[in-house]
Structure formats: C-alpha cells, structure tokens
Enzyme design. Structure first.
Site, PDB file in Angstrom:
ATOM      1  N   ASN A   1      76.916  38.619   0.907  1.00 26.23           N
ATOM      2  CA  ASN A   1      75.976  37.834   1.719  1.00 26.23           C
ATOM      3  C   ASN A   1      74.852  38.755   2.175  1.00 26.23           C
ATOM      4  OD1 ASN A   1      74.675  36.175   3.527  1.00 26.23           O
ATOM      5  ND2 ASN A   1      76.200  36.457   5.156  1.00 26.23           N
TER       6      ASN A   1
ATOM      7  N   LYS B   1      72.199  37.936   3.780  1.00 27.15           N
ATOM      8  CA  LYS B   1      71.517  37.466   4.999  1.00 27.15           C
ATOM      9  C   LYS B   1      69.999  37.454   4.753  1.00 27.15           C
ATOM     10  CE  LYS B   1      75.287  39.609   7.443  1.00 27.15           C
ATOM     11  NZ  LYS B   1      76.010  39.570   8.676  1.00 27.15           N
TER      12      LYS B   1
ATOM     13  N   HIS C   1      78.511  29.840   8.164  1.00 25.77           N
ATOM     14  CA  HIS C   1      78.578  31.263   8.519  1.00 25.77           C
ATOM     15  C   HIS C   1      78.437  31.398  10.036  1.00 25.77           C
ATOM     16  CE1 HIS C   1      77.464  35.487   8.929  1.00 25.77           C
ATOM     17  NE2 HIS C   1      78.082  35.665   7.783  1.00 25.77           N
TER      18      HIS C   1
ATOM     19  N   GLU D   1      76.765  33.278  11.851  1.00 25.46           N
ATOM     20  CA  GLU D   1      75.389  33.397  12.353  1.00 25.46           C
ATOM     21  C   GLU D   1      74.719  32.029  12.404  1.00 25.46           C
ATOM     22  OE1 GLU D   1      74.161  36.540   9.701  1.00 25.46           O
ATOM     23  OE2 GLU D   1      75.596  37.843  10.720  1.00 25.46           O
TER      24      GLU D   1
ATOM     25  N   GLU E   1      86.292  34.875   8.678  1.00 26.99           N
ATOM     26  CA  GLU E   1      85.420  35.946   9.155  1.00 26.99           C
ATOM     27  C   GLU E   1      85.480  36.004  10.674  1.00 26.99           C
ATOM     28  OE1 GLU E   1      82.262  37.110   6.146  1.00 26.99           O
ATOM     29  OE2 GLU E   1      81.402  35.502   7.321  1.00 26.99           O
TER      30      GLU E   1
ATOM     31  N   GLY F   1      79.468  42.737  10.955  1.00 24.38           N
ATOM     32  CA  GLY F   1      78.348  43.640  11.224  1.00 24.38           C
ATOM     33  C   GLY F   1      78.627  44.656  12.315  1.00 24.38           C
TER      34      GLY F   1
ATOM     35  N   SER G   1      82.926  43.536   8.069  1.00 26.67           N
ATOM     36  CA  SER G   1      82.897  44.998   7.922  1.00 26.67           C
ATOM     37  C   SER G   1      83.742  45.515   6.755  1.00 26.67           C
ATOM     38  CB  SER G   1      83.306  45.673   9.248  1.00 26.67           C
ATOM     39  OG  SER G   1      82.363  45.355  10.253  1.00 26.67           O
TER      40      SER G   1
HETATM   41  C1  PEP Z   1      78.945  38.620   6.639  1.00 27.49           C
HETATM   42  O1  PEP Z   1      77.736  38.613   6.783  1.00 27.49           O
HETATM   43  O2  PEP Z   1      79.523  37.571   6.284  1.00 27.49           O
HETATM   44  C2  PEP Z   1      79.682  39.851   6.902  1.00 27.49           C
HETATM   45  C3  PEP Z   1      80.995  39.836   6.789  1.00 27.49           C
HETATM   46  O3  PEP Z   1      78.960  40.949   7.253  1.00 27.49           O
HETATM   47  P1  PEP Z   1      79.481  42.493   7.308  1.00 27.49           P
HETATM   48  O4  PEP Z   1      80.224  42.741   6.027  1.00 27.49           O
HETATM   49  O5  PEP Z   1      78.241  43.301   7.432  1.00 27.49           O
HETATM   50  O6  PEP Z   1      80.396  42.598   8.485  1.00 27.49           O
END
Ligand code: PEP
Length: 255
Positions: free
Chosen positions: A10, A12, A96, A98, A168, A174, A214
């Site tokens: 992803n 973003k 997601h 976000e 998630e 992040g 992460s």
């Molecule tokens: C994501 O954006 O879905 C995500 C898991 O980000 P990160 O891997 O940076 O934590």
C-alpha cells in the site's frame, strides 16, 4: 485447501507516475522465479492505469486504495468500480484505517463498497483493526466483529470466499511497532472463526487473511510461517523495491 499467499504493498499518497514506473521496472526485474505468491501494488489513483499497462502479463496485480459504492454521478473526488475495472484491476483495498480515522468512513459505508466491488467482480481487501485505546480496554474482538459484521453485511456465501481480509491493528500501522506473531495469530484465528460461523467451514478455509502493520523484510518470515496468516499488507516497506522484493522472498520461504 491451500490458499495462495499474497504480498500487497500500500503506497498510500506516495510516488508520481514516473516514480511508480521506475519501481515497477525494478520489481519486475527481481520477480522471475518467485511463483506461488500473488503480488499486489496499491498506488495512488493516478498510477493505476500506467502501472497496469506496465505490469500486464506479469504476476503483479495493481489495485486502488479505495473506491466509491455508486457507479457514477455527483461524487466529486471519487472513483467507481467500473473505472477501476477499466484500469484492469482485480483487487481493491477498502476500509483502510486511514480512511476510517482520517476521512471518517463508517463501517456501513465500507459495507456498501464491499458489495459494489463484488457486484463488479472485484475482490475487496477489507481492512479491519482496533485502536490502542480499544485494545487496552479489552475490546479488540468486539471491534473486529463489528467491522466484519458491517463490512460483510451484504456478502452472500457464494461470494464470500472472494473477499480478502487484512487485519491491521491501528497502533501498528506506520509506527515501527508491529504486533507480535502471536497477537496477529490470535486475532486472525478469531476472524477465521467468525467467517466460519457466518459462512461455514468451506468459506472459512478459502478466505485469505493478511496481517498488516510495520511489516519489514526482517519480521515478515515470523508472520508468514503461521499457517493461518496468508499474506501481508505492507505500507512503508513497500515503497522500496529491494525491501518489497525481500518481503516477497521471505514470504515464499515461509510457506
Ligand atoms: C498500511 O499502510 O496498511 C501499513 C500496514 O503501513 P506500514 O506497513 O507502514 O505500517
């Protein structure tokens, strides 16, 4: 039944069309021999079509990070399932964290998107996850259940196995603080159990459930060696082709 693992990146709101193209060249050059795994890149809308063209005939799928549930009309800033299909996409990321937390998307809206995606023969990657506050008061399962109930509300048993679920935890996205493989296993088992209760054991066995939060080349193996974890949704580490390739490689090694 064996489930084909997935590594999804992803991006973003990162990468111009030019940068996306440079990434795709590096990824495609490193992929030969890495079969048995589905690789999905989720770029910004602007790069969907050019990347689909670039990756046509390769094992790499391109998927948007969001879509609207209506087919067309006065929805400024949105894109529809039909527009996504026109870009030769097969998957779409929905819900997601976000989108849920920054843009205040509700689980009801996400449920409408999941339905619209399936109606258009797209496979939704439905993201679910609890915040740190919810986790600390012991509400993780309750939150996941609510998000699944509303997200899957219009999904028939015939179509349910086309949904991919991404667990998630919001506190892991992040932050550099990934869940432990045991924590991920616990919630992912709960999700599979929930799907089994709603749709029966055959669907539960077929649905792919990913972990995201992460994920890095160094920790992905420990997630992927869990038989219940079918792949990862990767944010930050998916922006670098070398890291993303390493994550794909480590994921294959684990399965
Ligand atoms: C994501 O954006 O879905 C995500 C898991 O980000 P990160 O891997 O940076 O934590």
């Amino acid at each position: 039944m064996s489930r084909t693992p997935i590594t999804a990146g992803n991006w973003k709101m990162n990468k111009t069309v030019e940068e996306a193209s440079v990434f795709a060249e590096a990824l495609l050059a490193g992929l030969p021999g890495m079969d048995g795994i589905e690789v999905i890149i989720c770029p910004p809308f602007t790069a969907l079509y050019p990347l689909s063209q670039k990756c046509a005939g390769s094992p790499v799928q391109i998927a948007p990070q969001n879509m609207h549930w209506e087919a067309k009309g006065a929805f400024t800033g949105e894109i529809s399932a039909g527009m996504i299909q026109e870009c030769h996409c097969h998957y779409v990321v929905l819900g997601h964290s976000e989108r849920r937390h920054i843009f205040r998307e509700t689980s009801e809206e996400i449920g409408k998107k999941v339905k619209a995606a399936l109606d258009a023969h797209l496979c939704p990657i439905l993201c679910v996850g609890e915040t740190i506050e919810e986790r600390e008061v012991g509400k993780t399962e309750q939150i996941i259940k609510e998000q699944l109930l509303l997200g899957l509300t219009s999904v028939s048993p015939e179509k349910a196995s086309q949904v991919v679920v991404a667990y998630e935890p919001v506190w892991a996205i992040g932050t550099g603080k990934a869940a432990t493989p045991d924590d991920a296993h616990f919630v992912i088992s709960y999700i599979r159990q929930f799907i089994g209760d709603e749709y029966g054991p055959v669907v539960a066995e077929a649905v792919r459930i990913l972990y995201g939060g992460s994920v890095t080349p160094d920790n992905v193996y420990d997630f992927m060696k869990d038989p219940d974890i079918d792949g990862t949704l990767v944010g930050g580490a998916s922006l670098d082709p070398a890291k993303f390739l390493k994550i794909i490689q480590e994921s294959r090694r684990a399965k």
